[in-house]
Write a protein that holds these residues in place. Structure first.
Motif, PDB file in Angstrom:
ATOM      1  N   TYR B  23      42.861  47.774 -34.796  1.00  0.00           N
ATOM      2  CA  TYR B  23      43.328  46.497 -34.273  1.00  0.00           C
ATOM      3  C   TYR B  23      44.142  46.675 -32.998  1.00  0.00           C
ATOM      4  CZ  TYR B  23      43.354  41.650 -35.755  1.00  0.00           C
ATOM      5  OH  TYR B  23      43.065  40.319 -35.871  1.00  0.00           O
ATOM      6  N   MET B  24      44.891  47.761 -32.954  1.00  0.00           N
ATOM      7  CA  MET B  24      45.739  48.023 -31.789  1.00  0.00           C
ATOM      8  C   MET B  24      44.939  48.606 -30.635  1.00  0.00           C
ATOM      9  SD  MET B  24      48.759  47.165 -32.453  1.00  0.00           S
ATOM     10  CE  MET B  24      49.677  48.015 -31.202  1.00  0.00           C
ATOM     11  N   TYR B  25      43.731  49.107 -30.956  1.00  0.00           N
ATOM     12  CA  TYR B  25      43.017  49.917 -29.977  1.00  0.00           C
ATOM     13  C   TYR B  25      42.803  49.238 -28.618  1.00  0.00           C
ATOM     14  CZ  TYR B  25      39.732  52.714 -27.532  1.00  0.00           C
ATOM     15  OH  TYR B  25      39.146  53.434 -26.540  1.00  0.00           O
ATOM     16  N   PRO B  26      42.344  47.978 -28.551  1.00  0.00           N
ATOM     17  CA  PRO B  26      42.089  47.397 -27.223  1.00  0.00           C
ATOM     18  C   PRO B  26      43.304  47.464 -26.294  1.00  0.00           C
ATOM     19  CG  PRO B  26      41.158  46.002 -28.910  1.00  0.00           C
ATOM     20  CD  PRO B  26      41.947  47.059 -29.631  1.00  0.00           C
ATOM     21  N   ILE B  27      44.478  47.223 -26.841  1.00  0.00           N
ATOM     22  CA  ILE B  27      45.677  47.257 -25.994  1.00  0.00           C
ATOM     23  C   ILE B  27      45.994  48.696 -25.596  1.00  0.00           C
ATOM     24  CG2 ILE B  27      48.135  46.727 -25.914  1.00  0.00           C
ATOM     25  CD1 ILE B  27      47.507  44.437 -27.904  1.00  0.00           C
ATOM     26  N   MET B  29      43.898  51.064 -25.285  1.00  0.00           N
ATOM     27  CA  MET B  29      42.903  51.479 -24.287  1.00  0.00           C
ATOM     28  C   MET B  29      43.323  51.055 -22.875  1.00  0.00           C
ATOM     29  SD  MET B  29      39.090  49.955 -23.776  1.00  0.00           S
ATOM     30  CE  MET B  29      39.796  48.474 -23.096  1.00  0.00           C
ATOM     31  N   ILE B  30      43.787  49.812 -22.740  1.00  0.00           N
ATOM     32  CA  ILE B  30      44.232  49.355 -21.423  1.00  0.00           C
ATOM     33  C   ILE B  30      45.414  50.199 -20.957  1.00  0.00           C
ATOM     34  CG2 ILE B  30      45.202  47.404 -20.129  1.00  0.00           C
ATOM     35  CD1 ILE B  30      42.367  46.917 -20.856  1.00  0.00           C
ATOM     36  N   SER B  45      33.630  54.778 -18.673  1.00  0.00           N
ATOM     37  CA  SER B  45      34.602  55.774 -19.119  1.00  0.00           C
ATOM     38  C   SER B  45      35.905  55.121 -19.578  1.00  0.00           C
ATOM     39  CB  SER B  45      34.900  56.769 -17.993  1.00  0.00           C
ATOM     40  OG  SER B  45      35.603  56.115 -16.969  1.00  0.00           O
ATOM     41  N   ALA B  46      35.855  53.798 -19.785  1.00  0.00           N
ATOM     42  CA  ALA B  46      37.088  53.109 -20.161  1.00  0.00           C
ATOM     43  C   ALA B  46      37.659  53.604 -21.485  1.00  0.00           C
ATOM     44  CB  ALA B  46      36.846  51.596 -20.234  1.00  0.00           C
ATOM     45  N   VAL B  47      36.776  54.097 -22.370  1.00  0.00           N
ATOM     46  CA  VAL B  47      37.292  54.536 -23.667  1.00  0.00           C
ATOM     47  C   VAL B  47      37.833  55.969 -23.643  1.00  0.00           C
ATOM     48  CG1 VAL B  47      35.953  52.987 -25.122  1.00  0.00           C
ATOM     49  CG2 VAL B  47      34.967  55.162 -24.412  1.00  0.00           C
ATOM     50  N   MET B 248      44.900  47.062 -14.339  1.00  0.00           N
ATOM     51  CA  MET B 248      45.261  47.517 -15.691  1.00  0.00           C
ATOM     52  C   MET B 248      46.775  47.516 -15.855  1.00  0.00           C
ATOM     53  SD  MET B 248      42.415  48.522 -17.277  1.00  0.00           S
ATOM     54  CE  MET B 248      40.734  48.902 -16.872  1.00  0.00           C
ATOM     55  N   ILE B 251      48.007  44.017 -16.315  1.00  0.00           N
ATOM     56  CA  ILE B 251      47.816  43.524 -17.688  1.00  0.00           C
ATOM     57  C   ILE B 251      48.904  44.083 -18.600  1.00  0.00           C
ATOM     58  CG2 ILE B 251      46.296  43.614 -19.698  1.00  0.00           C
ATOM     59  CD1 ILE B 251      43.942  43.527 -17.860  1.00  0.00           C
TER      60      ILE B 251
END
Lengths: 283, 280
Positions: B23-27, B29-30, B45-47, B248, B251
């Motif tokens: 659940y926390m991953y998207p944030i 990742m940014i 390569s965003a991940v 990034m 954000i």
């Protein structure tokens, strides 16, 4: 006391009411009127009768957006409410770390739709490019599911909080009685817990339903309707009708669509409230 | 039976832990991308985590703060949110008190209108509202609170009125008999009792105003004033290559204050949400 207060009514009521007139009543009434006109600003309106409405219903992009919105709404209401209720049931079991889980699941809710849409666009595009599928701008299916995942991620925590509050209000004696009578976990859930939290379900379904129909920011930021308006929802379609093209014919059409949209949202909310309210039990 | 339960609870704890990490991953990742060098941020390569070669430290953050009008936008967002929330809390609570205490067609009519405004989608009024705002010169960050007051009144009046119905009338009557005028009664007696509801309403309205994108976009002059959501959308939509690194960082800079506020005021925020939902 009423009399004394009445004398002070200008002080208590007028400021809010004046702002309400400026911010809501005038724009609403004007919007209603302008939906029957051709115009580019409020001042050059020309009465055209129901022509705008006829064009709105004949506009394929609008009916497509309606179809997309409905199919999105149905899936997202089910997904969000089932997962949120599931999490709420788990988090009322007094597990270790309940507070931390609750904190984490609720967090995405506080971030605005534009930022969320952008974050998920980056993530989804990255995954799509790794598996060799077309990116969001060219991929209707990914756009649809992306919207579902994004809004589920955002709203599950909120609905979970409401379900937790509902579950905590279920009287303990009722659950004990069910246990003594030999009810298993699933029977207790279906016959005791869910009927007792019907009011929470009413609220959550109502909120997810209106949120789904009114969705705009996330739609704009994630797909912006791409590809070719195929992932465009009603709110975005109306916005694009108003602002994407210049010309006298568009604003009236946009306003007529907005009135139809408004009536649709009100009607659906009313029907839904009536339908689930009737299933609520008195405690 | 007890033992079985414990094993089951253990399993659920593990599953929930994994789910919260995801659940926390998207944030997260940014956050990792905001630490990468500009040239090594790409779609596929965003991940990936930043490596020794691609690590840029806080450079993106400095760029974001210095070059993108970020601080200005932050200022506008703060001004708009603070003025709107103060106006809503003060004026809507006063209005709600009048509506709940003075019975009659005016009060019930107002109440109905406020409740009705909550269901109406923004698209219905967006064009006419932006024109009205232009005519009345409400199109600056210093005046836009009047619009927010009008548009946020629905939820606020609904919640305040819901709570006020449960306050005993006797306290207020006693203060009037003792010689307070309605204004004194309101500020000295009623307002202190409203504190918990004020916190709930304040949080809900602040979340809404702070994150709102469409209303300020249509009402404010976008060339002069951009709130934070407007800034982010503006730079994504602008022509030419978007500078991903500073984006990034931008954000993250908008997410971090929200997360900190949330962690500090968590109890109130969650209570406020639950209260708002029950009333809504």
């Amino acid at each position: 006391m009423e009399k004394a207060l009445k004398k002070y009514s200008p002080l208590f009521v007028i400021p809010t009411f004046a702002a309400f007139v400026i911010g809501f009543i005038i724009p609403f009434a004007e919007g209603l009127y302008l939906s029957f006109c051709q115009f580019t600003t409020v001042k050059n309106a020309k009465w055209v009768g129901i022509a705008n409405y006829q064009r709105a219903f004949a506009d394929e992009s609008f009916t497509n957006a309606l179809g997309f919105t409905v199919s999105y709404a149905v899936v997202s209401i089910v997904v969000i409410n089932v997962i949120a209720l599931g999490l709420a049931l788990l988090l009322t079991r007094k597990l270790k770390g309940t507070n931390i889980f609750r904190t984490i699941f609720f967090m995405p809710n506080l971030i605005g739709g534009i930022v969320l849409g952008y974050i998920w666009q980056i993530l989804i595009n990255c995954v799509l490019s790794i598996v060799g599928e077309p990116l969001l701008a060219l991929n209707e299916t990914a756009g649809y599911w992306g919207l579902i995942i994004l809004t589920a991620w955002q709203q599950i925590g909120y609905m979970m909080i409401i379900y937790i509050a509902g579950l905590q209000n279920v009287p303990g004696e009722l659950l004990e009685a069910a246990e003594i009578d030999g009810a298993n976990a699933i029977t207790t859930l279906l016959k005791v817990k869910i009927p007792m939290i019907m009011s929470s379900i009413t609220i959550c379904v109502f909120l997810t339903l209106t949120n789904s129909f009114k969705l705009f920011d996330q739609n704009l930021a994630l797909t912006a309707g791409d590809p070719k308006h195929m992932t465009e929802m009603l709110a975005l379609n109306i916005y694009n009708t108003f602002y994407a093209r210049a010309g006298a014919q568009w604003k009236g059409l946009g306003q007529a669509k907005a009135v139809i949209f408004c009536i649709l949202v009100i009607a659906i909310s009313m029907i839904q409230l009536k339908a689930t309210r009737s299933k609520e039990v008195q405690q | 039976m007890k033992k079985e339960n414990k094993a089951l609870d253990m399993m659920w704890t593990v599953i929930l832990t994994i789910a919260s990490v995801l659940y926390m991953y998207p944030i997260v990742m940014i956050f990792f991308n905001s630490l990468k060098e500009e040239t090594s941020i790409s779609t596929n390569s965003a991940v990936q985590l930043p490596t020794a070669e691609t690590f840029a430290g806080l450079e993106n953050y400095l760029n974001a703060i210095n070059s993108k009008g970020f601080l200005q936008s932050l200022g506008y967002s703060i001004v708009i949110t603070v003025t709107s929330v103060i106006a809503i809390l003060l004026l809507c609570s006063m209005c709600s008190w009048y509506i709940t205490r003075v019975k009659g067609i005016v009060s019930s009519g107002l109440y109905f209108l406020f409740a009705f405004s909550m269901v109406v989608p923004f698209q219905m009024v967006m064009f006419t509202l932006s024109q009205t705002a232009d005519q009345l010169k409400l199109n600056t960050p210093w005046n836009i609170w009047i619009i927010y007051l009008g548009f946020g009144a629905g939820l606020a009046v609904f919640m305040f009125a819901g709570f006020m119905k449960s306050i005993p009338l006797e306290v207020e009557e006693a203060s009037m008999i003792d010689g307070c005028n309605p204004l004194q009664t309101y500020f000295l007696i009623v307002m202190p009792m409203l504190k918990p509801t004020m916190v709930s309403v304040g949080i809900l309205e602040a979340m809404w105003v702070w994150n709102d994108y469409l209303l300020p976009t249509l009402v404010l002059d976008i060339k002069k004033y951009k709130t934070i959501p407007m800034l982010i959308q503006y730079f994504r939509g602008s022509y030419g290559r978007v500078e991903m690194g500073p984006m990034m960082a931008c954000i993250m800079l908008t997410v971090i204050p929200i997360v900190i506020t949330y962690l500090l005021g968590q109890k109130h925020i969650i209570k406020g949400v639950a209260a708002g939902a029950v009333k809504g």
